[in-house]
Design an enzyme around this catalytic site. Structure first.
Site, PDB file in Angstrom:
ATOM      1  N   TYR A 145       3.199   9.557   1.129  1.00 58.78           N
ATOM      2  CA  TYR A 145       4.210   8.876   1.933  1.00 58.78           C
ATOM      3  C   TYR A 145       5.636   9.222   1.492  1.00 58.78           C
ATOM      4  CZ  TYR A 145       0.178   5.926   3.171  1.00 58.78           C
ATOM      5  OH  TYR A 145      -1.045   5.466   3.569  1.00 58.78           O
TER       6      TYR A 145
ATOM      7  N   SER B 144     -10.251   7.292  -0.346  1.00 62.57           N
ATOM      8  CA  SER B 144      -9.713   7.091   0.995  1.00 62.57           C
ATOM      9  C   SER B 144     -10.090   8.292   1.851  1.00 62.57           C
ATOM     10  CB  SER B 144      -8.191   6.939   0.932  1.00 62.57           C
ATOM     11  OG  SER B 144      -7.647   6.708   2.212  1.00 62.57           O
TER      12      SER B 144
ATOM     13  N   THR C 232      -2.012  -2.860   7.415  1.00 62.35           N
ATOM     14  CA  THR C 232      -1.222  -2.696   8.629  1.00 62.35           C
ATOM     15  C   THR C 232       0.245  -2.557   8.255  1.00 62.35           C
ATOM     16  OG1 THR C 232      -0.804  -3.649  10.830  1.00 62.35           O
ATOM     17  CG2 THR C 232      -0.963  -5.190   8.963  1.00 62.35           C
ATOM     18  N   THR C 233       1.088  -2.315   9.229  1.00 60.37           N
ATOM     19  CA  THR C 233       2.505  -2.143   8.916  1.00 60.37           C
ATOM     20  C   THR C 233       3.360  -2.393  10.145  1.00 60.37           C
ATOM     21  OG1 THR C 233       4.112  -0.682   7.839  1.00 60.37           O
ATOM     22  CG2 THR C 233       2.668   0.320   9.470  1.00 60.37           C
TER      23      THR C 233
ATOM     24  N   LEU D  20      -4.844  -1.438  14.495  1.00 57.54           N
ATOM     25  CA  LEU D  20      -4.188  -1.740  15.772  1.00 57.54           C
ATOM     26  C   LEU D  20      -4.052  -0.506  16.650  1.00 57.54           C
ATOM     27  CD1 LEU D  20      -1.336  -4.101  14.492  1.00 57.54           C
ATOM     28  CD2 LEU D  20      -3.704  -4.657  15.075  1.00 57.54           C
TER      29      LEU D  20
ATOM     30  N   ASP E  45       0.833  -1.191   0.000  1.00 57.18           N
ATOM     31  CA  ASP E  45       0.000   0.000   0.000  1.00 57.18           C
ATOM     32  C   ASP E  45       0.875   1.250   0.000  1.00 57.18           C
ATOM     33  OD1 ASP E  45      -3.064   0.661   0.598  1.00 57.18           O
ATOM     34  OD2 ASP E  45      -1.837   2.115   1.688  1.00 57.18           O
TER      35      ASP E  45
ATOM     36  N   GLN F 255     -10.802   3.552   1.807  1.00 60.28           N
ATOM     37  CA  GLN F 255      -9.822   3.205   2.843  1.00 60.28           C
ATOM     38  C   GLN F 255      -9.954   4.218   3.971  1.00 60.28           C
ATOM     39  OE1 GLN F 255      -5.076   3.263   3.039  1.00 60.28           O
ATOM     40  NE2 GLN F 255      -5.808   1.735   1.571  1.00 60.28           N
TER      41      GLN F 255
ATOM     42  N   HIS G 204      -6.746  10.189  -2.073  1.00 57.23           N
ATOM     43  CA  HIS G 204      -6.333   9.987  -0.682  1.00 57.23           C
ATOM     44  C   HIS G 204      -7.190  10.733   0.335  1.00 57.23           C
ATOM     45  CE1 HIS G 204      -2.478   8.939   1.771  1.00 57.23           C
ATOM     46  NE2 HIS G 204      -3.563   8.758   2.487  1.00 57.23           N
TER      47      HIS G 204
END
Length: 292
Positions: free
Chosen positions: A53, A142, A241-242, A197, A48, A164, A110
């Site tokens: 980023y 998103s 997730t990351t 998370l 992703d 998203q 985004h």
């Protein structure tokens, strides 16, 4: 794509892996070639990315080092960066060059606040053109609120395949999120849950902590695996997730590949605990301007 990772069929027929590795958060704004390589070696087949980023070149370099086939990795890109005019076509053309690939599997706007100078409907029209040309196999949004989707609905020829959004026990219950989810269900716009998370990482000490710990202990799994499956099961969508830690990358991936399932009572316990707190971690400028 890896047969171990289950997929979800989007409203345009494209299949998306149900878990993705994100180049934001821990990787945000940094060169992250080793983390791209380790995620791919661990077994992630969805990466992703985003203009915001600032590390799309890292994906290109990491993917080349990994040496896999393009068709085996689901690549997501997003258009939009604060302080920059982000025309969807020009942005995608630049990002494709940086990543050294010919197309993305999914391309997202985004944020509804980052489409200027275009209106939302104008930006979405360009997205539809990019899909028709094959530069993006699927298109979505998103951080779009209910009002943003209603705005592009007036003129769209193709509905977004995904939205998203930040999604975890401390945000899902907000009235404007619940209205959004109802609208998305109407158009079969799948939820991609980012920040699943957050109750473990950005809001420790909240009312969901003990419940998640108890469920994790009783099932012999990790707390992150509990939360990832809560998000997967309550949205019937996708999680992103990351982690820059290889062991945590593996644990998070196994939340999907090991076919962990929460019982309805366990899902309800987490949800009820989450309703005792409201916390939003990302894109607060978007949601501060939303309807209550």
């Amino acid at each position: 794509m890896s047969s171990q990772i289950p997929t979800l069929t989007l409203n345009d027929g494209i299949k998306i892996p149900r878990i993705g590795y994100g180049l934001g958060t821990a990787n945000y704004g940094s060169e992250c070639v080793p983390h791209v390589v380790s995620a791919l070696k661990t077994g992630y087949n969805y990466i992703d990315c985003a203009q915001m980023y600032g590390n799309s070149k890292s994906f290109g370099e990491g993917f080349q080092q990994f040496g896999g086939k393009r068709e085996d990795v689901f690549v997501v890109q997003k258009c939009g960066k604060t302080g920059t005019e982000s025309h969807p076509r020009k942005t995608l053309e630049t990002l494709l060059k940086e990543m050294k690939i010919d197309y993305v599997d999914l391309y997202l706007l985004h944020s509804p606040l980052l489409c200027k100078p275009l209106s939302l409907s104008e930006a979405w029209k360009v997205m539809e053109e990019l899909k028709a040309e094959g530069l993006a196999k699927s298109i979505g949004v998103s951080n779009f609120r209910e009002e943003d989707i209603l705005e592009i609905e007036k003129t769209w020829k193709v509905a977004p395949s995904v939205n998203q959004i930040e999604y975890h026990p401390y945000v899902f219950h907000a009235a404007n999120v619940q209205r959004l989810l109802t609208l998305q269900k109407k158009h079969d716009i799948k939820v991609e849950a980012y920040g699943p998370l957050t109750s473990l990482t950005g809001a420790k000490g909240g009312p969901a902590d003990e419940v998640v710990k108890e469920i994790a202990k009783s099932k012999g799994i990790g707390e992150s695996q509990v939360l990832l499956n809560w998000a997967l099961q309550t949205t019937q969508g996708v999680v992103v997730t990351t982690s820059t830690n290889e062991e945590r990358q593996k644990i998070q991936l196994e939340a999907v590949t090991k076919s962990i399932t929460l019982g309805q009572d366990e899902i309800d316990r987490i949800s009820e605990a989450g309703k005792k707190k409201y916390f939003r971690y990302r894109m607060t400028d978007v949601w501060d301007a939303a309807k209550p």
